[in-house]
Design an enzyme around this catalytic site. Sequence first.
Site, mmCIF file in Angstrom:
data_model
loop_
_atom_site.group_PDB
_atom_site.id
_atom_site.type_symbol
_atom_site.label_atom_id
_atom_site.label_comp_id
_atom_site.label_asym_id
_atom_site.label_seq_id
_atom_site.Cartn_x
_atom_site.Cartn_y
_atom_site.Cartn_z
ATOM 1 N N GLN A 71 25.240 -19.051 -14.764
ATOM 2 C CA GLN A 71 26.036 -19.064 -13.529
ATOM 3 C C GLN A 71 27.462 -19.545 -13.854
ATOM 4 O OE1 GLN A 71 22.540 -20.673 -13.057
ATOM 5 N NE2 GLN A 71 22.220 -18.504 -13.101
ATOM 6 N N LYS A 111 29.779 -14.816 -20.499
ATOM 7 C CA LYS A 111 29.268 -15.909 -21.346
ATOM 8 C C LYS A 111 28.371 -15.385 -22.471
ATOM 9 C CE LYS A 111 27.453 -17.615 -17.603
ATOM 10 N NZ LYS A 111 28.070 -16.753 -16.589
ATOM 11 N N ASP A 126 29.003 -14.548 -14.317
ATOM 12 C CA ASP A 126 29.299 -13.234 -14.895
ATOM 13 C C ASP A 126 30.652 -13.163 -15.583
ATOM 14 O OD1 ASP A 126 26.856 -12.399 -13.870
ATOM 15 O OD2 ASP A 126 27.742 -11.735 -11.986
ATOM 16 N N GLY A 183 37.299 -6.260 -24.579
ATOM 17 C CA GLY A 183 36.293 -5.206 -24.485
ATOM 18 C C GLY A 183 34.927 -5.829 -24.602
#
Length: 422
Positions: free
Chosen positions: A221, A15, A12, A411
């Site tokens: 992952q 990517k 998380d 952002g």
Amino acid sequence: MVDVILGLQWGDEGKGKIVDFFAPRYDVVARFQGGPNAGHTLYVDSKKVVLHQIPSGIFHDEAINLIGNGVVLDPVTFKRECASVASFGVDYKKNLFISQRAHLIVPTHRALDKASEISKGNEKIGSTLKGIGPAYMDKTGRNGLRVGDLLDKNFTTEYIKLRLKHQRLLDGMNFQEDISAWEEEFFEAIDFIRQFKIVNGEYFINDKIQQGKKVLAEGAQGSMLDVDFGTFPFVTSSNTISAGVCTGLGIAPQKIKDVIGVSKAYCTRVGSGPFPTELNDETGEELRKIGSEFGATTGRPRRCGWIDLVALKFACMINGVTKIVMTKADVLDAFDKLQVCTAYNINGKESAEIPFQMNKLEMKPVLKSFAGWNTDITAIKKSNDIPLAMKEYISFINQFLGVSIQYISNGPGRDQLIENLG
Ligand code: GDP
Ligand code: IMO
Ligand code: MG
């Protein structure tokens, strides 16, 4: 030539957004491992979309997208994802290819995942329950079914044989679940997949490389969830690191050029397992709130903490990282004080190495403090405009890791990425 984008933490890292940003520079975007446990968030026309198995290059008309042999593919989730992508006007059948060697996740894999987690009790991994572990077990155990098998007239017979094998395991675990609804959906989705371009992925991609095309391999992952080098047993079941690109796509190591590692400016983890810099306090809560840290696949709250440079340095070593992209820097905008972990204190001794089994040790992070920048950075476009305190934070990390942060994401939007010129 092949470049890789992969996660350096516990997943998380952002990517999906980064692959989507870089995709126009490549001809092929390929997923090399993982499956629907991944949730990669992108913004297309300011609308949010979460991809699980389809590569994050799918929104670029010219990019070829390949689901590699190292992926475990859930037909049901895949069909749903295709519908979601189509709602953005994407003709996914044109540019999406699937390796015939990718293994299939069948409904009983999901049941086995659940049964295994229940049997572990308090020691459960916190799996996404998508059937990942059991599907990879069937791959290494030489039982699994592959996408290429869908084209065989005996597919249903082979499927039933596998289901029976699973049923015996489930009976042994005293686990019962009615999978008939899943199975119906599974067979509908199997028919759907048969219409796709099912290719010999290793020839397909090597031909492209031979023709001088540029390939971007997209990891799922993160490095600390790698089955060999992560915080075992609290890991996923595939090689998430750059070595996984070779086995997951059929690419030779010398074809890989840049390994672009993605790291948050802080750290998160979802599911169980060691997390040395975790903050079980108000600061952790603030990070979760400001960073909207809730799982893109399961909606679970993510555990939050300070950036862990020991783990990051390890990930840079294992992957051969050449460039770093630091994401979610804007989440730290409102913090007066920041901390970074530079070593672990294990039984009173300082160490800068990842130990064999973190979960069996009393570990405390050794933290170094930095002043926060207390500035809204979300509109910054050029690295000259980065606040001084942030420059100091980044410069320390660069020096510690010996690899530089070349991009800073400020952002979630597609255009919120600053090239860091030093
Ligand atoms: P992935 O699995 O590595 O693709 O990451 P996820 O999509 O699971 O989680 C990353 C989350 O952070 C998503 O909600 C993204 O929209 C969001 N995101 C990515 N980059 C940034 C960033 O620079 N700032 C902020 N505030 N959010 C970001
Ligand atoms: P992306 O690609 C974060 C975690 C699960 C669990 C462990 C094993 O979005 O970064 P599994 O379902 O593989 O059996 O779960 O790994 N996990 C992830 N955590 N991001 C992911 O993917 C993850 N995929 C699996 O929470 O702890
Ligand atoms: Mg994710």
